[in-house]
Design an enzyme around this catalytic site. Structure first.
Site, PDB file in Angstrom:
ATOM      1  CE1 TYR A  87      -2.865 -15.029  -3.298  1.00  0.00           C
ATOM      2  CE2 TYR A  87      -3.588 -15.285  -1.005  1.00  0.00           C
ATOM      3  CZ  TYR A  87      -3.491 -14.400  -2.196  1.00  0.00           C
ATOM      4  OH  TYR A  87      -4.291 -13.301  -2.286  1.00  0.00           O
ATOM      5  CG  ASP A 135      -2.719  -8.281   5.178  1.00  0.00           C
ATOM      6  OD1 ASP A 135      -1.474  -8.269   4.650  1.00  0.00           O
ATOM      7  OD2 ASP A 135      -3.623  -7.808   4.932  1.00  0.00           O
ATOM      8  CG  HIS A 168      -0.818  -5.781  -4.264  1.00  0.00           C
ATOM      9  ND1 HIS A 168       0.336  -5.431  -3.424  1.00  0.00           N
ATOM     10  CD2 HIS A 168      -1.500  -6.567  -3.550  1.00  0.00           C
ATOM     11  CE1 HIS A 168       0.387  -6.259  -2.410  1.00  0.00           C
ATOM     12  NE2 HIS A 168      -0.766  -6.887  -2.882  1.00  0.00           N
ATOM     13  CG  HIS A 219       0.424 -11.476  -3.921  1.00  0.00           C
ATOM     14  ND1 HIS A 219      -0.564 -12.271  -3.346  1.00  0.00           N
ATOM     15  CD2 HIS A 219       0.032 -10.303  -3.093  1.00  0.00           C
ATOM     16  CE1 HIS A 219      -1.376 -11.800  -2.379  1.00  0.00           C
ATOM     17  NE2 HIS A 219      -0.837 -10.755  -2.342  1.00  0.00           N
ATOM     18  CD  GLN A 279       2.254  -7.368   4.385  1.00  0.00           C
ATOM     19  OE1 GLN A 279       3.031  -6.416   4.352  1.00  0.00           O
ATOM     20  NE2 GLN A 279       0.923  -6.855   4.794  1.00  0.00           N
ATOM     21  NE  ARG A 295      -4.083  -2.056   2.214  1.00  0.00           N
ATOM     22  CZ  ARG A 295      -3.725  -3.339   2.446  1.00  0.00           C
ATOM     23  NH1 ARG A 295      -2.528  -3.941   2.745  1.00  0.00           N
ATOM     24  NH2 ARG A 295      -4.753  -4.310   1.852  1.00  0.00           N
ATOM     25  CD  GLU A 314       2.320 -10.285  -0.301  1.00  0.00           C
ATOM     26  OE1 GLU A 314       2.334  -9.332  -0.693  1.00  0.00           O
ATOM     27  OE2 GLU A 314       1.430 -10.867   0.412  1.00  0.00           O
TER      28      GLU A 314
HETATM   29  C1  GAL Z   1      -1.521  -8.755   0.403  1.00  0.00           C
HETATM   30  C2  GAL Z   1      -1.983  -7.394   1.346  1.00  0.00           C
HETATM   31  C3  GAL Z   1      -3.479  -7.974   1.582  1.00  0.00           C
HETATM   32  C4  GAL Z   1      -4.323  -8.018   0.661  1.00  0.00           C
HETATM   33  C5  GAL Z   1      -3.780  -9.109  -0.484  1.00  0.00           C
HETATM   34  C6  GAL Z   1      -4.541  -9.152  -1.532  1.00  0.00           C
HETATM   35  O1  GAL Z   1      -0.108  -8.360  -0.256  1.00  0.00           O
HETATM   36  O2  GAL Z   1      -1.064  -7.608   2.302  1.00  0.00           O
HETATM   37  O3  GAL Z   1      -3.824  -6.560   2.538  1.00  0.00           O
HETATM   38  O4  GAL Z   1      -4.353  -6.817   0.032  1.00  0.00           O
HETATM   39  O5  GAL Z   1      -2.399  -8.722  -0.833  1.00  0.00           O
HETATM   40  O6  GAL Z   1      -5.842  -9.697  -1.642  1.00  0.00           O
END
Ligand code: GAL
Length: 340
Positions: free
Chosen positions: A175, A243, A104, A173, A277, A79, A304
């Site tokens: 998962y 988060d 992002h 990003h 992150q 952010r 991240e």
């Molecule tokens: C992460 C962020 C979350 C959310 C996610 C995407 O990197 O920290 O708050 O935005 O991405 O859904």
């Protein structure tokens, strides 16, 4: 080590997309749509290969998703408060695509563009040139991401240069779910970090890092991800779970380790970047239909590697400004092993 490439569909604007497969001890699939890690297959402790990331079978899944699955994130990961920042006294205004914040890289960030792709002997190089003021960022930025597969390691090398001062923070990003399905709350996590960045109500860091000691944020010994997630800690309430940015101690290698006890699958992450992150997929809500069905809350966790969120507005954080005489060079390595 083998590499192959195949056509993988067309975007609504008519751009052709490819899917690349890199195989060694692990198998990694990457698309040039969004610079996306589509799949990683890794062995469990008995050698059985299994999927360890969340994703879709088709490019349309990625085009229609808002959750950045496996994507390359840029020009600025995470952010930027109120979508604004200053460089050398000049104000820049970005899209506010996350409440009041910029998130992002904006509405059409690096996760939603088609990258040029070049297959290499041991991997793949993706390149993208974002023009001056694209998504509001100053300077033309030439970025390349090189994915190299060596035995059980996926190495990701980030390089960027600009023709005018700008801000840069690139990440991936993905998962991860080392069990291949279900919740990630039983995964065990170790992060070599003494401090994390608490956030305000809009998820923007408050500016000072807090010690993890004595809080549910302490992962300096391997601990179950879900063990303390419902402790009622104000920061966990704010994020709907984890988060948060962790300030990496940067004295050990790797700096992060995640293990899934049933399969024994273990992911080790090493990075040159100052932070990570740690996100427990709190916003996933089952609306995306992934390769194994609905992608549910906390069915994946993200690590991240990054410069700290909102750095352009935070005088005490390491600078994320890139100037024409400089190079942005960062690296993150993901290694997949097993624990007996
Ligand atoms: C992460 C962020 C979350 C959310 C996610 C995407 O990197 O920290 O708050 O935005 O991405 O859904």
């Amino acid at each position: 080590m083998e590499t192959t490439s195949e056509p993988w569909g067309i975007t609504p604007s008519g751009e052709r997309v490819k899917l690349f497969t890199l195989s060694d001890e692990i198998t990694v699939k990457i698309s040039n749509y969004g610079g996306t890690i589509v799949s990683i297959q890794a062995p469990d402790r008995s050698g059985r290969m299994g999927e360890v990331t969340l994703g879709f079978n088709t490019v349309d899944g990625y085009i229609n998703s808002d959750f950045y699955l496996g994507a390359t994130i840029g020009r600025y990961a995470n952010r930027i408060a109120n979508g604004e920042f200053y460089i050398d006294g000049e104000a820049y205004k970005l899209a506010q695509n996350n409440g009041p914040n910029h998130l992002h890289g904006g509405i059409k960030g690096y996760d939603k563009v088609v990258w040029d792709a070049e297959l290499l002997e041991s991997g793949l190089r993706l390149s993208y040139r974002s023009t001056d003021m694209e998504e509001g960022y100053p300077g033309t930025l030439e970025a390349s991401i090189t994915f190299t597969l060596r035995e059980d390691r996926l190495e990701v090398d980030y390089l960027a240069v600009t023709d005018n001062p700008t801000v840069v923070n690139l990440t991936n990003h993905a998962y991860f779910n080392l069990a291949g399905g279900g919740s990630v709350l039983r995964h065990r996590l170790w992060i070599d970090s003494d401090r994390y960045s608490p956030v305000g109500e809009n998820m923007i860091p408050l500016g000072k890092h807090d010690v993890v000691e004595g809080t549910p944020f302490d992962f300096r010994e391997a601990t179950e991800v879900g063990g303390r997630i419902n402790d009622g800690h104000v920061q966990l309430e704010r994020g709907g779970g984890y988060d948060h940015n962790y300030v990496l101690n940067q004295i050990s290698n790797p700096q992060i380790r995640v293990t899934e006890p049933e399969s024994g699958r273990t992911l080790e992450v090493s990075t040159t970047m100052p932070g990570v992150q740690f996100y427990t997929g709190n916003f996933l809500d089952g609306s995306d239909k992934g390769r194994n069905g609905p992608i549910n809350r906390r069915s994946g966790l993200c690590l991240e590697t990054q410069f700290f969120p909102d750095s352009p507005n935070q005088p005490d954080f390491p600078s994320t400004i890139l100037r024409p005489c400089e190079k942005y060079i960062e690296k993150t390595v993901y290694r997949f092993t097993t624990e007996s």
